[in-house]
Structure formats: structure tokens, C-alpha cells
Design an enzyme around this catalytic site. Structure first.
Site, PDB file in Angstrom:
ATOM      1  N   HIS A  48      -3.134  -5.947   1.592  1.00 16.86           N
ATOM      2  CA  HIS A  48      -3.177  -6.981   2.063  1.00 16.86           C
ATOM      3  C   HIS A  48      -2.749  -7.271   3.454  1.00 16.86           C
ATOM      4  CE1 HIS A  48       0.910  -9.820   2.534  1.00 16.86           C
ATOM      5  NE2 HIS A  48      -0.184 -10.942   1.972  1.00 16.86           N
ATOM      6  N   GLU A  51      -6.157  -8.364   4.854  1.00 16.97           N
ATOM      7  CA  GLU A  51      -6.032  -9.588   4.343  1.00 16.97           C
ATOM      8  C   GLU A  51      -6.162 -10.879   5.778  1.00 16.97           C
ATOM      9  OE1 GLU A  51      -4.710 -12.997   1.939  1.00 16.97           O
ATOM     10  OE2 GLU A  51      -4.475 -11.407   0.624  1.00 16.97           O
ATOM     11  N   HIS A  52      -4.905 -10.359   5.894  1.00 19.73           N
ATOM     12  CA  HIS A  52      -4.491 -11.359   6.421  1.00 19.73           C
ATOM     13  C   HIS A  52      -5.143 -11.334   7.764  1.00 19.73           C
ATOM     14  CE1 HIS A  52      -0.409 -12.925   5.767  1.00 19.73           C
ATOM     15  NE2 HIS A  52      -1.016 -12.219   4.677  1.00 19.73           N
ATOM     16  N   GLU A 126       6.742 -12.847   4.714  1.00 22.00           N
ATOM     17  CA  GLU A 126       6.561 -13.266   3.837  1.00 22.00           C
ATOM     18  C   GLU A 126       7.106 -12.620   2.792  1.00 22.00           C
ATOM     19  OE1 GLU A 126       1.963 -13.876   0.696  1.00 22.00           O
ATOM     20  OE2 GLU A 126       2.528 -13.036   2.997  1.00 22.00           O
TER      21      GLU A 126
END
Length: 429
Positions: A48, A51-52, A126
Site C-alpha cells: 500500500h 502504491e502511494h 490514513e
């Protein structure tokens, strides 16, 4: 009428596209077979995080330039990480396809891993946001309860401990090991030419950073599901947020069509049993629904509800009663027919979206699933008998298979309510 074409490059990437002459847009997705279940415990959340970082610049484009280019195209650019794959996708007017794929190709194949520390803080925020959203966090708790120490049980977003400390070289190494030719699918749908998509992907590959090959022992299978477990997190919330869940079926299981109908009947629609019995008739919850997930070798099925303390025990009891009623075979013909029409209708309506068509193509390839025609899907849904739905409910949602997760002010009250439907699990706590 379906008109999709598939090309496999000599290097191993697969490119699939579907031409739609009646639209003026194109949806493109770069699918990578890397998800949170591929991570080691010491790198939980790295998929993840990468991905950022794909959005934070390449050797040719800065993060600001990427944002400005897509805004200037009038397009959309986004990404998503799941337990089994990563997706970078865009939707643009068809005449901007070349520009969009030029930028997206750089993002996927040649990220600079720039602005690492600032984006690290974004991901930590997040994670904090999810911690403050019990209706979201409880889903991570139930997944942990169902899958225990298996990688499927870890949250996709990762942990603050890992994200705050993982170094750049570990991120770059994971990218080079997972973003490899045989692990990448490019899918497109819209007013496009397949040969042009192939040419644009081939051009992007020339800028690929050299990879180290596939990492060993990727994706350990779930050999045997662990016994049911209970997870509770105390928070001073106004509602109790509760999930009941159990291992489900894999995406290749022929019973997946029956599972979709079970989901629609139990809690997946406005006329579903849980929505009608708990919300509409008794006003015990604002949000109540069922859910299903399917993976390569297993799956998950469950129910969520958020309700105040006074309603918790009764709402859970109603949930158990409805599951038992379906499992006992009490499915009127009108109910199963309505569920079938609902499912078929939602599928057919979704296919008017280029993004949905792209997702269908890409996900089928990256997960090595059979790409069924729409006529075949409709036929499979129509062929499901009510007995199959009842048998699946009995097999998957039996009380002795259910794990439970809750967030709320009192674990004692949660356990008291839970004892009415899974006494063994509640007492074991």
C-alpha cells in the site's frame, strides 16, 4: 457483443483491451499481482505504501506534474491496494490516451520513490483516520479474527510501526521483486485500438528499472482455516460496531454464484432480510449489511451492524434467526427470483461503465480467473437453485464457524449480547 483482445509480450506482460465504439472515453488499468498477503510481517503495509509512492514522481515527472497533466486532460487518476493485487487506473477522453499511458507507465515501471518521508506521514495519517472510524476498523478486526496469523488476516493499510521505520531500499527491493513482467496485466476499455495500447505499453517498458526477479515463497496458501476467534476493541463510541464472519469460498469455486445470491438475500440490498428486519421494521440500526470476499484459495463472508447498546443483543439475535431461516430452506420463490434479477441487473447496468469493463478484464487476468461472457454469467445466476443457497448458508454461516469482532464502550456488554448466538465463543473470551 464483447470485443476484447489479448496480447502477451515476449517479456511476459499481458495486455487485454475491449473496444467500445459508442463512447468517447478510455479506462486504463495497470494491474500488479502484489497485495498485502504477499508481505512478510516486517513489511506489513509496504504494498500500500508503494502504491502511494507511485504518485510522488518518476525520473521524468514530478508529483506536481503528474497531478497537473491529468487535471489538464480532464481525466481521473487513482490507485487501490487489496490483499492480492495493486491497481493503478485512469479514465480519460479517448484522444488523451497516449499522454495518460505515457505518465502511468512511468509511474508503474520507473518510480523515483521521492518525497518518502512526507508520504510516510500521509500514510500514518490514513492509518490514524481508520483508527478513528470504527465502522471501518471493525472490518480489519473481523478479518484478523477469521484468518488469525495468516497474511490474509493483516490489514491492507499496514501498521504504523512498519510504515514509520521501513527504509527506502526495502521499498525499492519489494517493487523490483513484485513489479515483474509475469506479474503485470494492462487492461483497457473504451474507444481505443488494441494495437495502440500494446505499442504504448511496449514503449513504457523501455524505461523499466531492472528487477531482481520474483521473490521466493510468494503467497503462502491457507491450508486450513483457524478456529473461530473473538476480537474486541474498547472505544467510547455511541454505537457498538459489530462484525460476524467466517471463512468463505475462493473465486474459482462454482458456488460463487450461489454465494452472491446469499449475500443479496441476507443483507446486500434494500429488500434484504437484515435491512428489512433490523432497520426498516424495528429501527435498530442505520447501517446493517452482509459482505463477501473471494481470494485465490479461500474467501470471507460476514455481516456488519452498528447499533446502540440497548439494541445490540436483539439485533444480533435477529441476525442469527435470519441466517438460520435461510439455512433451513425457507426461501420463497419470489425472494430468490428477486435476488437473481437484482444481481443480473446490477451487473448489466455496471457494464455501461468503461471503468467496470476495464476492471473486469484486468481482474480476470491478474487473478487467473475464467473470463466469462455476460450471457454465461446470466445463465449461471439463473441456474442457481434455492437449495444451493440454503446449503451454502448452512455450511458457511453455522454458529460454530463464526468469528466475532466488536468496537464499543464495554466488552462485557458485547459478550453478553454475543452469547445469544455463539455461546461457546463468548464464554471462551
Amino acid at each position: 457483443m464483447q470485443d476484447w483482445r489479448l496480447t502477451e509480450l515476449d517479456s511476459g506482460e499481458r495486455i487485454i483491451s475491449e473496444r467500445l465504439d459508442h463512447v468517447r472515453s478510455a479506462a486504463v488499468g495497470y494491474w500488479i499481482g502484489a497485495g498485502s498477503r504477499d508481505e512478510q510481517p516486517t513489511e506489513a503495509g509496504v504494498t500500500h505504501f508503494i502504491e502511494h509512492l507511485l504518485f510522488k514522481g518518476t525520473e521524468r515527472f514530478t508529483a506536481l506534474q503528474i497531478a497537473e497533466i491529468f487535471d489538464g486532460l480532464g481525466g481521473e487518476l487513482n490507485a487501490a491496494t487489496s490483499r492480492e493485487h495493486t491497481l493503478v487506473y485512469g479514465r480519460i477522453p479517448d484522444h488523451h490516451l497516449e499522454t495518460a499511458m505515457d505518465v502511468m507507465g512511468d509511474m508503474v515501471f520507473a518510480p523515483a520513490f521521492a518525497e518518502l518521508d512526507s508520504e510516510r506521514e500521509v500514510v500514518l495519517e490514513e492509518i490514524a483516520m481508520y483508527e478513528d472510524a470504527p465502522q471501518e476498523l471493525v472490518h480489519d478486526l473481523i478479518t484478523d479474527a477469521v484468518f488469525a496469523d495468516h497474511p490474509l488476516g493483516r490489514p491492507v493499510i499496514g501498521t504504523a510501526e512498519v510504515i514509520s521505520t521501513i527504509p527506502r531500499d526495502a521499498l525499492a527491493r519489494y517493487h523490483s521483486e513484485m513489479y515483474v513482467p509475469g506479474n503485470i496485466v494492462v487492461a483497457a476499455a473504451g474507444n481505443i485500438e488494441h494495437d495502440q495500447v500494446v505499442e504504448l505499453v511496449t514503449a513504457a517498458l523501455e524505461r523499466r528499472k531492472t528487477g531482481n526477479g520474483n521473490r521466493p515463497n510468494v503467497r503462502p496458501p491457507l491450508v486450513q482455516a483457524p478456529p473461530p476467534r473473538l476480537r474486541f476493541q474498547r472505544k467510547e463510541t455511541e454505537q457498538y460496531h459489530v462484525c460476524l464472519g467466517a471463512p468463505g469460498i475462493s473465486r474459482s469455486d462454482r458456488r460463487r454464484f450461489a454465494a452472491s445470491l446469499l449475500d443479496a438475500i441476507l443483507g446486500g440490498s434494500a429488500s434484504s432480510r437484515l435491512f428489512q428486519e433490523i432497520r426498516e421494521k424495528r429501527g435498530m440500526a442505520y447501517a446493517v449489511y452482509s459482505f463477501i470476499s473471494q481470494y485465490t484459495d479461500t474467501g470471507q463472508i460476514g455481516v456488519y451492524l452498528g447499533t446502540r447498546e440497548d439494541n445490540l443483543a436483539d439485533a444480533l439475535a435477529i441476525t442469527a434467526e435470519q441466517i438460520a431461516d435461510i439455512a433451513a430452506g425457507n426461501l420463497p420463490e419470489a425472494e430468490i427470483k428477486r435476488a437473481k434479477e437484482n444481481l443480473k441487473g446490477r451487473i448489466l447496468l455496471s457494464m455501461e461503465s468503461t471503468s467496470t469493463r476495464m476492471n473486469r478484464l484486468g481482474k480476470s487476468l491478474i487473478t487467473d480467473s475464467e473470463l466469462l461472457s455476460l450471457d454465461r454469467i446470466v445463465a449461471e445466476i439463473d441456474a442457481v437453485e434455492s437449495e444451493s443457497v440454503s446449503e451454502l448458508a448452512a455450511a458457511l454461516l453455522a454458529s460454530d464457524r463464526l468469528s466475532a469482532a466488536g468496537i464499543g464502550p464495554s466488552e462485557e456488554h458485547f459478550l453478553e449480547a454475543l452469547e445469544r448466538i455463539t455461546p461457546t465463543l463468548a464464554r471462551a473470551a
